[in-house]
Design a protein around this motif. Structure first.
Motif, PDB file in Angstrom:
ATOM      1  N   THR A 109       7.853   5.040  -4.228  1.00 36.40           N
ATOM      2  CA  THR A 109       9.089   4.670  -4.930  1.00 36.40           C
ATOM      3  C   THR A 109       8.898   4.760  -6.443  1.00 36.40           C
ATOM      4  O   THR A 109       9.839   5.087  -7.175  1.00 36.40           O
ATOM      5  N   LYS A 127       5.189   1.372  -2.552  1.00 36.29           N
ATOM      6  CA  LYS A 127       5.328   1.145  -3.997  1.00 36.29           C
ATOM      7  C   LYS A 127       4.994   2.406  -4.785  1.00 36.29           C
ATOM      8  O   LYS A 127       5.674   2.748  -5.749  1.00 36.29           O
ATOM      9  N   GLN A 145       2.558  -1.061   2.358  1.00 37.34           N
ATOM     10  CA  GLN A 145       3.336  -1.552   1.218  1.00 37.34           C
ATOM     11  C   GLN A 145       2.888  -0.898  -0.085  1.00 37.34           C
ATOM     12  O   GLN A 145       3.713  -0.538  -0.928  1.00 37.34           O
ATOM     13  N   GLU A 146       1.588  -0.740  -0.244  1.00 40.07           N
ATOM     14  CA  GLU A 146       1.059  -0.084  -1.445  1.00 40.07           C
ATOM     15  C   GLU A 146       1.532   1.369  -1.521  1.00 40.07           C
ATOM     16  O   GLU A 146       1.907   1.850  -2.586  1.00 40.07           O
TER      17      GLU A 146
END
Length: 173
Positions: free
Chosen positions: A47, A44, A40-41
């Motif tokens: 993106t 992020k 997830q990091e």
């Protein structure tokens, strides 16, 4: 916030705490939550870089639309009086920034640049041209800075992509 419930014999659900292992224990523990968090990091981060690339493109369009762009620099020279009262020009020096409050109307200004072969060219620059020329040079510098940042972000994205491809190959084996 807990992700798991502990069922006791008294039928009351109590939240179980999740203990995130210290980084020293990562090699010993198989922790899917930590792996998902790391993914997830990374998502992020990537993106965020994607959004930054879009903003850089917008900024480039804005700079280009705002006026002339000039790859060059300004130089100025002053004149000093000798003992006989004659005006003797001093050598040209590069003008770092143009502040109209300190533009010397007695100074001589010239625009300089390099041609496609790396050869120096110069032309005189009148007082009336100073502001427009300095703004065109500033736009060029803005584009150069935006291009450098874009290349840096693209390098980061390429590196992450290469690392992810290698990781995928490694875990498929």
């Amino acid at each position: 916030m807990s992700l798991f419930l502990d069922r006791n014999s008294d039928s009351q659900a109590k939240p179980a705490t999740i203990e995130v292992p210290k980084f020293g224990h990562l090699r010993q523990d198989a922790n899917p939550i930590l792996a998902a968090h790391m993914l997830q990091e990374m998502y992020k981060l990537v993106t965020g870089w994607q959004q930054e690339l879009v903003q850089i493109d917008r900024d480039r369009v804005e700079v280009v639309a705002s006026g002339t762009i000039l790859a060059g620099w300004l130089e100025s020279r002053t004149f000093q009086r000798n003992a006989a009262g004659e005006a003797i020009p001093t050598p040209y020096v590069t003008v770092e920034t143009i502040d109209l409050a300190i533009v010397d109307p007695q100074a001589g200004y010239r625009l300089c640049g390099l041609d496609e072969y790396g050869q120096l060219w110069t032309r005189s620059c009148s007082m009336a041209e100073i502001l427009n020329v300095s703004q065109a040079i500033a736009r060029y510098q803005q584009l150069k800075d935006l291009d450098a940042r874009k290349q840096q972000v693209e390098r980061h994205i390429r590196q992450v992509l290469e690392d992810l491809v290698l990781l995928r190959i490694k875990i498929e084996d």
